[in-house]
Design a protein around this motif. Structure first.
Motif, short mmCIF file in Angstrom:
data_model
loop_
_atom_site.label_atom_id
_atom_site.label_comp_id
_atom_site.label_asym_id
_atom_site.label_seq_id
_atom_site.Cartn_x
_atom_site.Cartn_y
_atom_site.Cartn_z
N ASN A 9 0.86 -1.18 0.00
CA ASN A 9 0.00 0.00 0.00
C ASN A 9 0.90 1.23 0.00
O ASN A 9 1.52 1.54 1.01
N LYS A 11 0.06 4.36 -0.29
CA LYS A 11 -0.54 5.57 0.28
C LYS A 11 -0.28 6.78 -0.64
O LYS A 11 -0.27 6.62 -1.85
N HIS A 91 -9.45 1.10 4.47
CA HIS A 91 -8.19 1.24 5.20
C HIS A 91 -8.42 2.15 6.41
O HIS A 91 -9.19 3.11 6.32
N GLU A 162 -5.71 -5.39 9.98
CA GLU A 162 -4.69 -4.39 10.28
C GLU A 162 -5.00 -3.71 11.62
O GLU A 162 -5.81 -2.77 11.66
N GLY A 168 2.38 1.59 10.61
CA GLY A 168 3.35 2.67 10.52
C GLY A 168 4.04 3.00 11.84
O GLY A 168 4.71 4.02 11.96
N SER A 208 3.28 -2.90 10.15
CA SER A 208 4.73 -2.98 10.34
C SER A 208 5.31 -4.33 9.91
O SER A 208 6.20 -4.88 10.57
N GLY A 229 2.87 -1.41 4.17
CA GLY A 229 3.03 0.01 3.84
C GLY A 229 4.49 0.35 3.58
O GLY A 229 5.02 0.14 2.49
N GLY A 230 5.16 0.84 4.61
CA GLY A 230 6.52 1.37 4.49
C GLY A 230 7.49 0.46 3.76
O GLY A 230 8.26 0.92 2.91
#
Ligand code: PEP
Length: 246
Positions: A9, A11, A91, A162, A168, A208, A229-230
């Motif tokens: 994702n 974002k 989300h 999630e 994050g 994470s 994500g990251g």
């Protein structure tokens, strides 16, 4: 046997040129052990989809109405025109900042299934709910309400668990929490959609996830993938995720 599915994702990151270069680098380096995807911003969807042969390309949201006076929104038909067939819905950032509710997610899931779009439906409790011991009640309610009264091929729906406190933050859920909560979600899927669909539907863990912990999550019986994500933003890190699930 459910095939694992790993989706990045992105974002509000990456312009279309960056997305195109990313897909060029990554697309030929995937393997058959899992499905892999990315969810770029709307503006980069075309560039990514145009370059992708193996990667799934997903939108990060879509509106449930076909067209009309909805300034700033994008319809299913508009993403389909780009060749995009997947979308992330509900989300926690959309719930937190853009008033997304289980009711609007449900409308969007229905619209997706009516138009051959595969939704990745996000559920998960906040830190406050986690600390109050409400995880089970929250994820059961979200699963039930987001997936109520569906018609069509529900087995393709993907659910992402999630926990909001893990997104994050670097504070990933233990594999035990991920497994137990994904099992609860599967149990609720059985109540809502029946046993066959519940066994077929893939449930991702997200929060994470990194190259060094993804394999442990995927070793759990009810965790069928990850929403990342990251760690999905850089080519090297994405490929480490890819290779960690071989
Ligand atoms: C996410 O954005 O859905 C997410 C899980 O982010 P991160 O992996 O950075 O926690």
């Amino acid at each position: 046997m459910r095939k694992p599915i790993i989706v990045g994702n992105w974002k509000m990151n990456k312009r279309s040129q960056d997305a195109m270069e990313f897909v060029k680098e990554v697309d030929s380096k995937l393997h058959d052990g899992a499905d892999f995807g990315i969810a770029p911003a709307f503006t980069a969807l075309w560039a990514a989809q145009n370059e992708a042969e193996n990667l799934i390309v997903a939108a990060q949201n879509v509106h449930f109405e076909e067209s009309g006076a909805f300034t700033g929104e994008v319809s299913i038909d508009m993403i389909k025109e780009l060749g995009v067939k997947w979308v992330i819905l509900g989300h926690s950032e959309r719930r937190q900042y853009f008033n997304e509710t289980d009711e609007t997610v449900n409308k969007k899931v229905k619209a997706c299934l009516a138009n051959d779009i595969t939704p990745i439906v996000c559920v998960g409790e906040t830190l406050e709910e986690f600390e109050a011991g409400q995880t089970e009640a929250v994820v059961r309610r979200q699963t039930r309400d987001c997936l109520a009264d569906l018609e069509g091929d529900v087995k393709h729906v993907v659910v992402a668990y999630e926990p909001v406190w893990a997104i994050g933050t670097g504070k990933s859920a233990t594999t035990e929490i991920a497994q137990n909560t994904c099992a609860l979600i599967r149990d609720e899927l059985k109540n809502v959609l029946g046993e066959e669909a519940a066994q077929a539907i893939r449930i991702q863990y997200g929060g994470s996830v990194k190259p060094n912990n993804i394999a442990e999550y995927l070793s759990q019986p009810d965790v069928d993938g990850a929403l990342v994500g990251g760690a999905s933003l850089k080519v090297d890190s994405f490929l480490e995720l890819v290779n960690a699930v071989k």
